[in-house]
Design a protein around this motif. Structure first.
Motif, short mmCIF file in Angstrom:
data_model
loop_
_atom_site.label_atom_id
_atom_site.label_comp_id
_atom_site.label_asym_id
_atom_site.label_seq_id
_atom_site.Cartn_x
_atom_site.Cartn_y
_atom_site.Cartn_z
N ARG A 94 14.48 -27.49 46.70
CA ARG A 94 14.75 -26.08 46.99
C ARG A 94 15.84 -25.94 48.04
O ARG A 94 16.79 -25.16 47.87
CB ARG A 94 13.46 -25.42 47.48
CG ARG A 94 13.65 -24.01 48.03
CD ARG A 94 12.31 -23.34 48.23
NE ARG A 94 11.52 -24.01 49.25
CZ ARG A 94 11.55 -23.71 50.55
NH1 ARG A 94 12.37 -22.77 50.98
NH2 ARG A 94 10.79 -24.34 51.41
N HIS A 95 15.72 -26.69 49.13
CA HIS A 95 16.73 -26.61 50.19
C HIS A 95 18.10 -27.04 49.68
O HIS A 95 19.12 -26.42 49.99
CB HIS A 95 16.31 -27.48 51.37
CG HIS A 95 15.09 -26.98 52.09
ND1 HIS A 95 15.01 -25.73 52.63
CD2 HIS A 95 13.89 -27.58 52.33
CE1 HIS A 95 13.82 -25.56 53.20
NE2 HIS A 95 13.13 -26.67 53.03
N ILE A 98 19.53 -24.24 47.28
CA ILE A 98 19.99 -23.04 47.99
C ILE A 98 21.32 -23.31 48.69
O ILE A 98 22.24 -22.49 48.64
CB ILE A 98 18.92 -22.56 48.99
CG1 ILE A 98 17.73 -21.96 48.23
CG2 ILE A 98 19.50 -21.53 49.96
CD1 ILE A 98 16.59 -21.50 49.11
N GLU A 125 21.06 -16.21 51.27
CA GLU A 125 20.05 -17.26 51.31
C GLU A 125 18.64 -16.67 51.16
O GLU A 125 17.79 -17.23 50.45
CB GLU A 125 20.15 -18.03 52.62
CG GLU A 125 21.38 -18.92 52.73
CD GLU A 125 21.48 -19.58 54.10
OE1 GLU A 125 20.78 -19.12 55.03
OE2 GLU A 125 22.25 -20.56 54.23
N SER A 126 18.42 -15.53 51.82
CA SER A 126 17.10 -14.88 51.74
C SER A 126 16.80 -14.41 50.32
O SER A 126 15.66 -14.49 49.87
CB SER A 126 17.04 -13.70 52.71
OG SER A 126 17.20 -14.12 54.05
N THR A 129 15.77 -17.40 48.29
CA THR A 129 14.40 -17.78 48.65
C THR A 129 13.39 -16.86 47.99
O THR A 129 12.36 -17.31 47.46
CB THR A 129 14.22 -17.74 50.18
OG1 THR A 129 15.14 -18.65 50.79
CG2 THR A 129 12.81 -18.13 50.58
N GLY A 157 8.95 -14.86 51.58
CA GLY A 157 9.63 -16.13 51.35
C GLY A 157 8.67 -17.19 50.86
O GLY A 157 7.45 -17.11 51.05
N TRP A 158 9.26 -18.19 50.23
CA TRP A 158 8.42 -19.28 49.72
C TRP A 158 7.91 -20.13 50.88
O TRP A 158 8.69 -20.61 51.69
CB TRP A 158 9.21 -20.16 48.77
CG TRP A 158 8.31 -21.10 48.06
CD1 TRP A 158 8.04 -22.38 48.38
CD2 TRP A 158 7.52 -20.80 46.91
NE1 TRP A 158 7.12 -22.90 47.51
CE2 TRP A 158 6.79 -21.96 46.61
CE3 TRP A 158 7.35 -19.65 46.14
CZ2 TRP A 158 5.90 -22.01 45.54
CZ3 TRP A 158 6.47 -19.71 45.07
CH2 TRP A 158 5.76 -20.88 44.79
#
Length: 265
Positions: A94-95, A98, A125-126, A129, A157-158
């Motif tokens: 995920r990181h 993104i 970015e938000s 997420t 957010g996740w």
């Protein structure tokens, strides 16, 4: 007039071009007597810079948003199954995703002569997420007609995957099992290595035995040849002795004959 088609065309424009183009579409709708559509067009909001950049991604790189949706589905599935190990692995992805998407959005905006500020990047970015946590957000992004990011970034957010509750007994059991697996792996590797060494030694032994057998045969042939040479030598020496005896006898006879001839003269 087709409101969806008009919206697609408006949100494909640069933010600075939006208002003038919207006013023109409103004028055309009114001129066509379609006051209802004109009112709906007038309500279309000018996209923020961040929203415009996300729309650009949706139009230029739709596969990237599909990747986002696929990863979000995998995260939600792992979370539903309380699969902490899978969640931790997917969180790393995920990181990474993104970061890659933000970099792609920045490049696309730069190609259009637009620079995104750090606050815009944080908004983007938000949104990514939120899309991972909520498939509806992903579908909104895919449409490419986003006017603002604030409503989407309000999504929860996740969460980071929680650390698993440690069961000491199970942990020790798993550690023992892991040590046994590692020891078994090392034993298998050692057995494989020794088996390969044995096979190489066996091949070397067979080669050496063949070489020794050839050397033995060669030695036997040389020995037989030597014996034949010795026999030949002995026979030759015997012939020399006999020839010398005959020569001396003949020499003596010749001397006697010479003296007898001289006496007669």
């Amino acid at each position: 007039m087709d409101l969806k088609s008009i919206a697609n065309q408006l949100y494909a424009l640069l933010p600075a071009e939006f208002m003038a183009a919207r006013a023109e579409y409103v004028r055309e709708a009114k001129a066509a007597g379609d006051k209802e559509t004109a009112a709906k067009i007038a309500k279309l909001r000018k996209p923020s810079q961040a929203a415009w950049a996300l729309n650009l991604l949706a139009r230029r790189q739709p596969d990237e948003l599909q990747r986002l949706g696929n990863l979000g589905a995998a995260l939600r599935d792992a979370h539903g199954r309380f699969d902490g190990e899978t969640l931790r692995e997917l969180s790393k992805q995920r990181h990474q995703l993104i970061r890659a998407l933000v970099a792609q959005v920045r490049r696309l905006a730069s190609d259009e002569g637009q620079k995104l500020s750090e606050s815009m990047v944080r908004d983007i970015e938000s949104v990514f997420t939120a899309a991972l946590a909520d498939p509806a957000v992903t579908e909104i992004l895919k449409a490419g007609n986003l006017s603002a990011t604030n409503e989407l970034t309000e999504q929860e957010g996740w969460p980071e995957p929680a650390e698993p509750v440690v069961d000491e007994v199970a942990l020790r059991r798993e550690q023992r099992a892991e040590r046994q697996r590692q020891e078994l792996g090392r034993a298998r590797a050692e057995a494989q290595h020794t088996s390969e060494v044995r096979d190489r030694a066996q091949n070397a032994l067979a080669h050496a035995e063949q070489k020794a057998a050839r050397a033995t045969r060669h030695l036997e042939e040389l020995t037989a040849e030597l014996e034949r040479a010795r026999t030949t030598e002995q026979e030759a020496n015997s012939e020399v002795r006999e020839a010398r005896t005959v020569f001396r006898t003949a020499e003596k006879a010749a001397e006697r004959a010479r003296r007898h001839l001289e006496s007669l003269q």
